[in-house]
Design a protein around this motif. Structure first.
Motif, PDB file in Angstrom:
ATOM      1  N   ALA A 319       0.817  -1.212   0.000  1.00 28.43           N
ATOM      2  CA  ALA A 319       0.000   0.000   0.000  1.00 28.43           C
ATOM      3  C   ALA A 319       0.848   1.259   0.000  1.00 28.43           C
ATOM      4  N   ASN A 320       1.982   1.234   0.673  1.00 26.99           N
ATOM      5  CA  ASN A 320       2.791   2.450   0.798  1.00 26.99           C
ATOM      6  C   ASN A 320       3.880   2.543  -0.258  1.00 26.99           C
ATOM      7  N   ASP A 321       4.622   1.463  -0.466  1.00 24.51           N
ATOM      8  CA  ASP A 321       5.825   1.559  -1.296  1.00 24.51           C
ATOM      9  C   ASP A 321       5.568   1.373  -2.783  1.00 24.51           C
ATOM     10  N   VAL A 322       4.350   0.959  -3.179  1.00 23.24           N
ATOM     11  CA  VAL A 322       4.069   0.898  -4.613  1.00 23.24           C
ATOM     12  C   VAL A 322       4.150   2.287  -5.228  1.00 23.24           C
ATOM     13  N   SER A 323       3.904   3.319  -4.425  1.00 23.44           N
ATOM     14  CA  SER A 323       3.975   4.693  -4.928  1.00 23.44           C
ATOM     15  C   SER A 323       5.369   5.051  -5.410  1.00 23.44           C
ATOM     16  N   ASN A 324       6.390   4.425  -4.841  1.00 22.06           N
ATOM     17  CA  ASN A 324       7.758   4.739  -5.242  1.00 22.06           C
ATOM     18  C   ASN A 324       8.025   4.359  -6.694  1.00 22.06           C
ATOM     19  N   ALA A 325       7.279   3.383  -7.205  1.00 22.32           N
ATOM     20  CA  ALA A 325       7.447   2.973  -8.598  1.00 22.32           C
ATOM     21  C   ALA A 325       6.442   3.638  -9.519  1.00 22.32           C
ATOM     22  N   VAL A 326       5.169   3.663  -9.116  1.00 25.91           N
ATOM     23  CA  VAL A 326       4.129   4.112 -10.037  1.00 25.91           C
ATOM     24  C   VAL A 326       3.712   5.560  -9.827  1.00 25.91           C
ATOM     25  N   GLY A 327       4.183   6.215  -8.761  1.00 22.17           N
ATOM     26  CA  GLY A 327       3.892   7.635  -8.598  1.00 22.17           C
ATOM     27  C   GLY A 327       4.425   8.461  -9.756  1.00 22.17           C
ATOM     28  N   PRO A 328       5.728   8.346 -10.080  1.00 16.07           N
ATOM     29  CA  PRO A 328       6.232   9.059 -11.259  1.00 16.07           C
ATOM     30  C   PRO A 328       5.557   8.624 -12.553  1.00 16.07           C
ATOM     31  N   LEU A 329       5.281   7.323 -12.711  1.00 13.21           N
ATOM     32  CA  LEU A 329       4.605   6.851 -13.923  1.00 13.21           C
ATOM     33  C   LEU A 329       3.214   7.466 -14.033  1.00 13.21           C
ATOM     34  N   VAL A 399      -1.097   3.234   9.126  1.00 13.95           N
ATOM     35  CA  VAL A 399      -1.554   4.570   9.532  1.00 13.95           C
ATOM     36  C   VAL A 399      -0.960   5.630   8.608  1.00 13.95           C
ATOM     37  N   ALA A 400       0.322   5.499   8.257  1.00 16.58           N
ATOM     38  CA  ALA A 400       0.949   6.462   7.351  1.00 16.58           C
ATOM     39  C   ALA A 400       0.304   6.422   5.965  1.00 16.58           C
ATOM     40  N   SER A 401      -0.007   5.226   5.461  1.00 18.27           N
ATOM     41  CA  SER A 401      -0.654   5.105   4.159  1.00 18.27           C
ATOM     42  C   SER A 401      -2.046   5.732   4.179  1.00 18.27           C
ATOM     43  N   TRP A 402      -2.755   5.559   5.273  1.00 22.38           N
ATOM     44  CA  TRP A 402      -4.075   6.155   5.429  1.00 22.38           C
ATOM     45  C   TRP A 402      -3.980   7.682   5.351  1.00 22.38           C
ATOM     46  N   LEU A 403      -2.891   8.248   5.917  1.00 22.14           N
ATOM     47  CA  LEU A 403      -2.695   9.695   5.908  1.00 22.14           C
ATOM     48  C   LEU A 403      -2.052  10.200   4.616  1.00 22.14           C
ATOM     49  N   GLY A 404      -1.645   9.276   3.718  1.00 24.60           N
ATOM     50  CA  GLY A 404      -1.019   9.671   2.466  1.00 24.60           C
ATOM     51  C   GLY A 404       0.440  10.029   2.596  1.00 24.60           C
ATOM     52  N   LEU A 405       1.109   9.614   3.668  1.00 29.58           N
ATOM     53  CA  LEU A 405       2.519   9.937   3.882  1.00 29.58           C
ATOM     54  C   LEU A 405       3.399   8.816   3.335  1.00 29.58           C
ATOM     55  N   PRO A 406       4.328   9.120   2.424  1.00 22.72           N
ATOM     56  CA  PRO A 406       5.238   8.084   1.909  1.00 22.72           C
ATOM     57  C   PRO A 406       6.378   7.809   2.869  1.00 22.72           C
ATOM     58  N   VAL A 407       6.088   7.102   3.942  1.00 22.85           N
ATOM     59  CA  VAL A 407       7.122   6.773   4.916  1.00 22.85           C
ATOM     60  C   VAL A 407       7.992   5.638   4.387  1.00 22.85           C
ATOM     61  N   SER A 408       9.110   5.443   5.045  1.00 20.16           N
ATOM     62  CA  SER A 408      10.014   4.368   4.658  1.00 20.16           C
ATOM     63  C   SER A 408       9.680   3.107   5.431  1.00 20.16           C
TER      64      SER A 408
END
Length: 499
Positions: A319-329, A399-408
């Motif tokens: 839920a959180n780290d998929v953004s690291n790949a597909v956010g720029p895409l 909780v971070a994903s729910w808030l939209g924060l791209p935590v590590s």
């Protein structure tokens, strides 16, 4: 007299056959090492074809297809590097085999990315560098440079066995490429401050939650006179709490905003928790049959909650780290006018699938390299400690994903491992409950193993390995500037060659 023809003796023939056999073994070994990169290359090619189906005959199609290939490559690197967060603790505690762990992680990574990954993708694609203030053409090349830079850095870190943060890499790369392209003005520094503060607080929170959970497990179960009876009582409760909290989160994630009031969500979570308790209780009672009142017996009883927490953590990571790949895409797709009606930051489902499947392919092909570092080499883990690590990490990331924060996720998972390790140091030296328990067992000659008063032996068995701590901290510190500088250079090269 003519010379006699040479006769091939049996010994010479055996030597020659042995040499041929050794050559074949070497060739097989070399080819085996090329299987995973070859399959990864095939996946990147399939990603390009998959994207091409959706953008065929559309303006900017070539840029989107190239970006899809980079996103697939980035996703595989995330899966290869971050799989340690999901199953390293469980494998290190020997609660599941490597194969079982990888399959569970792959399934729940896909579910987490497709069901709950949208909010963090929005932050990466449009909130760090304001998409409204950046020309659409420049935005596409900024995200291309960021993807390439982050993927190369993570690839290098995986090869060096360093569990760096993929979130740090992509955020640093987006900032570096954005500043090199349009300066500092479009950068949303308020969002960057929120993200940076979450990077500092989230591993601390993960470590504190893991230490608190371990304290409860030690107090309620481990240092009780009848460990098995305590475990029969509390292990189903732990499973129920985990299942109920996760279901409450899923209701909030999948239902339209405001459809269910908070009280209703809490009741749903309690109901699912009660059902999970009723299901887990007979399983734990069956496992407890015939077990001796020893710490080693608790390993068996904690396998069920540990497997559940590893699956939950895999969902949270997807839920959180998929953004690291597909956010720029996603940003590139929308800059090319192919994003549909969702608006900037709302990724199409096919974009999410590229990231989800890429993470799973990467962890299946390359993931086991780093599992032993997090799972075994930082501090000694058993199923009880591993459960605390996995559950605290999953809770913090969700909780971070729910808030939209791209935590590590790497930060939080490793922080939880260190939290467990440092808590064990403190608890070993200062816990009055532990000292009283040891004295009671020593008086009754029921100690599982003799206590070692030697401080050097205690350090060898209990303490966190400081060398790994400093190595990981150093890798975290340099990730943002290195990926940012690399992304800036790649953007300049791309601009000179293609724009």
């Amino acid at each position: 007299m003519p010379p006699r023809p040479a006769v091939l003796t049996k010994r010479t023939l055996d030597k020659d056959l042995d040499k041929i056999t050794h050559v074949e073994d070497v060739a097989k070994h070399v080819l085996r090492r090329l299987v995973a990169p070859g399959l990864g290359l095939i996946f990147v090619g399939l990603t390009m074809l998959f994207a091409g189906v959706y953008v065929f005959d559309r303006p900017g199609a070539m840029l989107v297809v190239a970006a899809a290939a980079l996103a697939g490559y980035m996703a595989m690197n995330i899966g290869a590097n971050d799989v340690t967060n999901n199953v390293g603790a469980a494998v290190g505690a020997r609660a599941m085999t490597m194969g079982q762990a990888l399959v569970i992680a792959a399934i729940f990574e896909v579910l987490g990315a497709t069901i709950a990954g949208g909010e963090v993708v929005k932050t990466i694609s449009s909130n760090i560098v304001d998409a409204v203030q950046v020309p659409q053409v420049a935005l596409g090349w900024i995200m291309m440079a960021a993807l390439m830079a982050a993927a190369l850095w993570i690839n290098l870190a995986t090869w060096m066995n360093a569990p760096v943060s993929t979130t740090h890499a992509i955020v640093g790369a987006v900032i570096g490429a954005g500043i090199s392209a349009v300066g500092t003005e479009p950068v949303n520094w308020r969002v960057m401050l929120e993200i940076t503060s979450s990077w500092i607080t989230s591993p601390l929170i993960g470590g504190l939650i893991a230490a608190g959970l371990l304290y409860l497990v030690k107090t309620l179960i481990i240092y009780r006179d009848d460990k098995i009876a305590a475990a029969r009582l509390w292990v189903p409760v732990l499973v129920a709490a985990m299942a109920g909290a996760f279901m409450a989160y899923m209701v909030l994630q999948l239902s339209p905003l405001g459809r269910f009031p908070p009280f209703t969500v809490i009741l749903i979570g309690i109901g699912i928790g009660l059902v999970s308790w009723l299901a887990a209780r007979p399983l734990v009672l069956a496992q407890a049959q015939g077990l001796e009142n020893r710490n080693s017996s608790l390993r068996v009883l904690f396998r069920l909650p540990l497997i559940g927490s590893a699956a939950l953590l895999s969902f949270a990571h997807g839920a959180n780290d998929v953004s690291n790949a597909v956010g720029p895409l996603s940003a590139i797709v929308h800059s090319a006018g192919i994003g549909g009606d969702g608006g900037v930051g709302h990724p199409p489902i096919w974009v999410m699938l590229i990231g989800a499947l890429g993470i799973s392919v990467g962890l299946l092909l390359f993931g086991p390299r780093l599992i032993r570092l997090v799972g075994e080499e930082i501090t000694k883990l058993n199923p009880m400690r591993a459960y605390c690590v996995a559950l605290s990490t999953a809770f913090t990331v969700i909780v971070a994903s729910w808030l939209g924060l791209p935590v590590s996720t790497t930060h939080i998972a490793v922080g939880a491992v260190f939290g467990v390790g440092f808590f064990r140091e403190w608890y070993t030296r200062r816990s009055k409950r532990r000292i009283a328990y040891i004295r009671r067992k020593a008086d009754s000659w029921e100690l599982d193993e003799p206590e070692e008063p030697n401080i050097h032996e205690r350090r060898r068995r209990y303490l966190v390995r400081r060398s790994h701590f400093m190595t990981i901290i150093a890798a975290w510190i340099i990730t943002v500037p290195v990926s940012g500088a690399l992304a800036a250079m790649i953007y300049w090269v791309m601009f000179a060659l293609f724009v």
